[in-house]
Structures are given as structure tokens and as C-alpha cells.
Design a protein around this motif. Structure first.
Motif, mmCIF file in Angstrom:
data_model
loop_
_atom_site.group_PDB
_atom_site.id
_atom_site.type_symbol
_atom_site.label_atom_id
_atom_site.label_comp_id
_atom_site.label_asym_id
_atom_site.label_seq_id
_atom_site.Cartn_x
_atom_site.Cartn_y
_atom_site.Cartn_z
ATOM 1 N N LEU A 24 37.608 32.555 27.771
ATOM 2 C CA LEU A 24 36.372 33.303 27.543
ATOM 3 C C LEU A 24 36.667 34.690 26.984
ATOM 4 C CD1 LEU A 24 34.548 32.456 30.889
ATOM 5 C CD2 LEU A 24 34.055 31.485 28.627
ATOM 6 N N PRO A 25 35.838 35.185 26.057
ATOM 7 C CA PRO A 25 36.026 36.550 25.556
ATOM 8 C C PRO A 25 35.803 37.579 26.663
ATOM 9 C CG PRO A 25 34.587 35.282 24.095
ATOM 10 C CD PRO A 25 34.744 34.481 25.356
ATOM 11 N N VAL A 26 36.645 38.595 26.683
ATOM 12 C CA VAL A 26 36.497 39.661 27.674
ATOM 13 C C VAL A 26 35.122 40.318 27.561
ATOM 14 C CG1 VAL A 26 37.308 41.992 28.256
ATOM 15 C CG2 VAL A 26 38.944 40.115 28.012
ATOM 16 N N ALA A 27 34.627 40.499 26.344
ATOM 17 C CA ALA A 27 33.320 41.133 26.157
ATOM 18 C C ALA A 27 32.209 40.330 26.825
ATOM 19 C CB ALA A 27 33.031 41.299 24.666
ATOM 20 N N ILE A 28 32.289 39.008 26.738
ATOM 21 C CA ILE A 28 31.273 38.146 27.354
ATOM 22 C C ILE A 28 31.345 38.256 28.874
ATOM 23 C CG2 ILE A 28 30.609 35.744 27.742
ATOM 24 C CD1 ILE A 28 29.709 36.687 25.043
ATOM 25 N N ILE A 29 32.560 38.221 29.414
ATOM 26 C CA ILE A 29 32.716 38.359 30.864
ATOM 27 C C ILE A 29 32.166 39.701 31.320
ATOM 28 C CG2 ILE A 29 34.362 38.484 32.772
ATOM 29 C CD1 ILE A 29 36.229 36.680 31.112
ATOM 30 N N GLY A 30 32.514 40.759 30.594
ATOM 31 C CA GLY A 30 32.032 42.087 30.948
ATOM 32 C C GLY A 30 30.523 42.187 30.920
ATOM 33 N N ASP A 31 29.903 41.556 29.926
ATOM 34 C CA ASP A 31 28.441 41.555 29.868
ATOM 35 C C ASP A 31 27.847 40.888 31.103
ATOM 36 O OD1 ASP A 31 28.462 42.861 27.466
ATOM 37 O OD2 ASP A 31 27.948 41.111 26.244
ATOM 38 N N GLU A 32 28.472 39.804 31.555
ATOM 39 C CA GLU A 32 27.978 39.105 32.740
ATOM 40 C C GLU A 32 28.229 39.890 34.024
ATOM 41 O OE1 GLU A 32 26.121 36.475 33.409
ATOM 42 O OE2 GLU A 32 25.732 36.308 31.259
ATOM 43 N N LEU A 33 29.134 40.852 33.963
ATOM 44 C CA LEU A 33 29.400 41.725 35.112
ATOM 45 C C LEU A 33 28.692 43.067 34.939
ATOM 46 C CD1 LEU A 33 33.207 40.990 35.643
ATOM 47 C CD2 LEU A 33 31.277 40.068 36.941
ATOM 48 N N ARG A 35 28.412 44.898 32.380
ATOM 49 C CA ARG A 35 29.208 45.807 31.551
ATOM 50 C C ARG A 35 30.043 46.770 32.395
ATOM 51 N NH1 ARG A 35 24.474 44.797 28.669
ATOM 52 N NH2 ARG A 35 24.882 43.953 26.596
ATOM 53 N N ALA A 36 30.419 46.312 33.558
ATOM 54 C CA ALA A 36 31.269 47.099 34.450
ATOM 55 C C ALA A 36 32.628 46.422 34.577
ATOM 56 C CB ALA A 36 30.612 47.229 35.820
ATOM 57 N N GLN A 37 33.563 47.114 35.225
ATOM 58 C CA GLN A 37 34.881 46.574 35.558
ATOM 59 C C GLN A 37 35.747 46.271 34.338
ATOM 60 O OE1 GLN A 37 32.592 44.431 39.167
ATOM 61 N NE2 GLN A 37 34.479 43.405 38.575
ATOM 62 N N MET A 38 35.421 46.914 33.219
ATOM 63 C CA MET A 38 36.280 46.817 32.046
ATOM 64 C C MET A 38 37.095 48.099 31.928
ATOM 65 S SD MET A 38 33.760 44.929 29.318
ATOM 66 C CE MET A 38 32.277 45.770 29.879
ATOM 67 N N MET A 39 38.371 47.953 31.634
ATOM 68 C CA MET A 39 39.245 49.117 31.568
ATOM 69 C C MET A 39 38.918 49.984 30.359
ATOM 70 S SD MET A 39 42.933 47.677 32.834
ATOM 71 C CE MET A 39 43.064 46.821 34.405
ATOM 72 N N HIS A 40 39.303 51.249 30.460
ATOM 73 C CA HIS A 40 39.069 52.205 29.386
ATOM 74 C C HIS A 40 39.601 51.687 28.049
ATOM 75 C CE1 HIS A 40 38.975 55.818 32.387
ATOM 76 N NE2 HIS A 40 37.839 55.177 32.346
ATOM 77 N N ASP A 168 42.141 40.193 26.280
ATOM 78 C CA ASP A 168 42.233 39.701 24.909
ATOM 79 C C ASP A 168 42.366 40.911 23.994
ATOM 80 O OD1 ASP A 168 39.631 40.717 24.653
ATOM 81 O OD2 ASP A 168 38.665 38.756 24.603
ATOM 82 N N ASP A 169 42.110 40.744 22.705
ATOM 83 C CA ASP A 169 42.282 41.855 21.777
ATOM 84 C C ASP A 169 41.335 43.017 22.060
ATOM 85 O OD1 ASP A 169 44.390 40.833 20.336
ATOM 86 O OD2 ASP A 169 43.156 39.945 18.772
ATOM 87 N N ASP A 170 40.215 42.750 22.723
ATOM 88 C CA ASP A 170 39.254 43.812 23.023
ATOM 89 C C ASP A 170 39.685 44.690 24.187
ATOM 90 O OD1 ASP A 170 37.590 43.061 20.991
ATOM 91 O OD2 ASP A 170 36.105 42.075 22.267
ATOM 92 N N GLY A 171 40.465 44.144 25.113
ATOM 93 C CA GLY A 171 40.864 44.910 26.285
ATOM 94 C C GLY A 171 40.965 44.041 27.519
ATOM 95 N N VAL A 172 40.736 44.649 28.683
ATOM 96 C CA VAL A 172 40.961 43.973 29.966
ATOM 97 C C VAL A 172 39.750 44.154 30.870
ATOM 98 C CG1 VAL A 172 42.436 43.841 32.016
ATOM 99 C CG2 VAL A 172 43.448 44.407 29.788
ATOM 100 N N VAL A 173 39.364 43.070 31.548
ATOM 101 C CA VAL A 173 38.295 43.110 32.537
ATOM 102 C C VAL A 173 38.857 42.651 33.879
ATOM 103 C CG1 VAL A 173 37.476 40.757 32.043
ATOM 104 C CG2 VAL A 173 35.898 42.434 33.033
ATOM 105 N N VAL A 174 38.313 43.224 34.954
ATOM 106 C CA VAL A 174 38.754 42.915 36.317
ATOM 107 C C VAL A 174 37.632 42.183 37.040
ATOM 108 C CG1 VAL A 174 39.581 43.870 38.502
ATOM 109 C CG2 VAL A 174 40.176 44.996 36.336
ATOM 110 N N ILE A 175 37.963 41.053 37.660
ATOM 111 C CA ILE A 175 36.977 40.233 38.359
ATOM 112 C C ILE A 175 37.388 40.106 39.820
ATOM 113 C CG2 ILE A 175 35.780 38.012 38.409
ATOM 114 C CD1 ILE A 175 36.892 37.590 35.504
ATOM 115 N N ARG A 176 36.474 40.391 40.722
ATOM 116 C CA ARG A 176 36.725 40.172 42.142
ATOM 117 C C ARG A 176 36.565 38.679 42.450
ATOM 118 N NH1 ARG A 176 38.100 44.865 41.252
ATOM 119 N NH2 ARG A 176 36.627 46.592 41.352
#
Length: 213
Positions: A24-33, A35-40, A168-176
Motif C-alpha cells: 500500500l502507498p504510504v500516502a494512502i495509509i496516512g490519509d486513513e490515519l 494524515r497523522a503518524q507520518m514522519m517529517h 516508500d519513496d514518499d516517506g515513512v508512516v507509523v501504525i500502532r
């Protein structure tokens, strides 16, 4: 100085879930969270085309010192992501080719450093992705202490041992782990909806029409 290694309880997450998240794209995961828990934005992949998903092995480093990272690499388990709070320090590399090779041999699937790395030619050639805030040739000290498997921040985001990191190329997301229920399915639904929007654009419709703006 000593290294403190914690032994926290880690919730089980299936290999199938980790594999699904990796696709899954990090951007999509972040949107579902929300738009939180994505690294700078400063936390970037060393090599283009990087993609990973795995469980966090957290490391807290003293400024300019990578002793704790050596200890983390020595106990890392297959499927883990070494993720380190290097205090956002950019003038001393905490990670390089030797540690990367050692971590790769342990089965680590990625390394994320809120700080600097070096030996980037070696890191780019590795099958194990590396993410960092900066690249610098200056090497680290060893001996000022640190902590492994405690709660840290990386790229402005809190990370606990066993959290799931996806990059991925966009960055990193953290999921609990407690956020996983239904997450993959919601992300797939969002992707399907975006595919419909793209199809509408191909038909000549505007984003104002398609999004009801």
C-alpha cells in the motif's frame, strides 16, 4: 556508558498483514490515519524505489554516538525495522556500510535514522532500504550510552517497540497494532475510489466536478 535494553511485550501481527501493508502507498495509509503518524519530510529514502514494512526495533542514541545501534543490530530479529532517534543531528553519521551489512545478516527489512548516514553507495546497492535525515561522511563516537526497545520519536512521530513502519519513496508512516483492524481494507477502498477519479479525469471531467468542490 551502558546500554539499556528493554524487553517490552509486543502484540502479535500476522505476516500476511505486514505483506499487505507493504503493497500500500504510504500516502494512502496516512490519509486513513487522519494524515497523522507520518514522519517529517526530512526523513527520506537513500535510494529511489525503496519500499518496506516491518515491526519497529527502537533505538535512542546520544548525539553523535551509535553504540546503541550496534547493540540493536546484534539482537535484531528477521522482519524488524531498526528505527533510531538520533536527535536530528546531521553532522555525524550514525549508520554506514558496516552496520548495514550486520543488520542485513540479521534479517532486518529496513533502517530509519532521524540523523545522518554515510557510505550511501553501499546503502543504495543493498536490498534493505535505508532512510535518514541527512548524509555526511563524518563518523560517530561509541561509548556515551543509549537505549534499545524504549519509546522514541523519529521524524517528529512517536514510535513504540513493535509498531508497524511502512515506507516508500514518499516517506515513512507509523501504525500502532491497535489501529490495524480494517485498515488494509479501507486503504484498498480508497485506492479504488481514486482509480474512479482518474478514470473521470481521463473522460474530461474536472477535479471540482469529481470531488464535489
Amino acid at each position: 556508558m551502558s546500554i539499556t535494553v528493554h524487553e517490552p511485550e509486543i502484540a502479535d501481527v500476522s505476516a500476511e498483514t505486514i505483506a499487505a501493508l507493504k503493497e500500500l502507498p504510504v500516502a494512502i495509509i496516512g490519509d486513513e490515519l487522519n494524515r497523522a503518524q507520518m514522519m517529517h519530510a526530512a526523513i527520506k529514502p537513500v535510494a529511489r524505489g525503496s519500499r518496506f514494512a516491518g515491526r519497529a526495533l527502537t533505538v535512542h542514541c546520544m548525539v553523535g554516538d551509535n553504540l546503541a545501534l550496534h547493540h540493536a543490530a546484534s539482537i535484531a530479529a528477521p522482519g524488524q525495522v531498526i528505527v533510531a532517534d538520533g536527535r536530528s543531528h546531521e553532522d555525524t553519521a550514525l549508520w554506514g556500510g558496516i552496520l548495514h551489512e550486520a543488520a542485513t545478516k540479521r534479517g532486518v527489512v529496513a533502517v530509519v535514522i532521524d540523523g545522518a548516514v554515510r557510505d550511501v553507495a553501499e546503502l543504495r546497492d543493498s536490498p534493505v532500504p535505508a532512510y535518514a535525515r541527512a548524509v555526511v561522511p563524518a563518523g560517530p563516537h561509541k561509548g556515551f550510552g543509549g537505549e534499545v526497545n524504549g519509546m522514541i520519536q523519529c521524524g517528529g512521530t512517536a514510535v513504540q517497540p513493535g509498531d508497524i513502519l511502512v515506507g516508500d519513496d514518499d516517506g515513512v508512516v507509523v501504525i500502532r497494532p491497535e489501529q490495524l483492524a480494517g485498515l488494509v481494507e479501507r486503504c484498498r477502498e480508497r485506492i479504488a475510489n481514486e482509480d474512479k477519479i482518474l478514470a473521470g479525469i481521463a473522460e474530461g471531467k474536472t477535479t471540482v466536478e469529481l470531488l464535489g468542490l
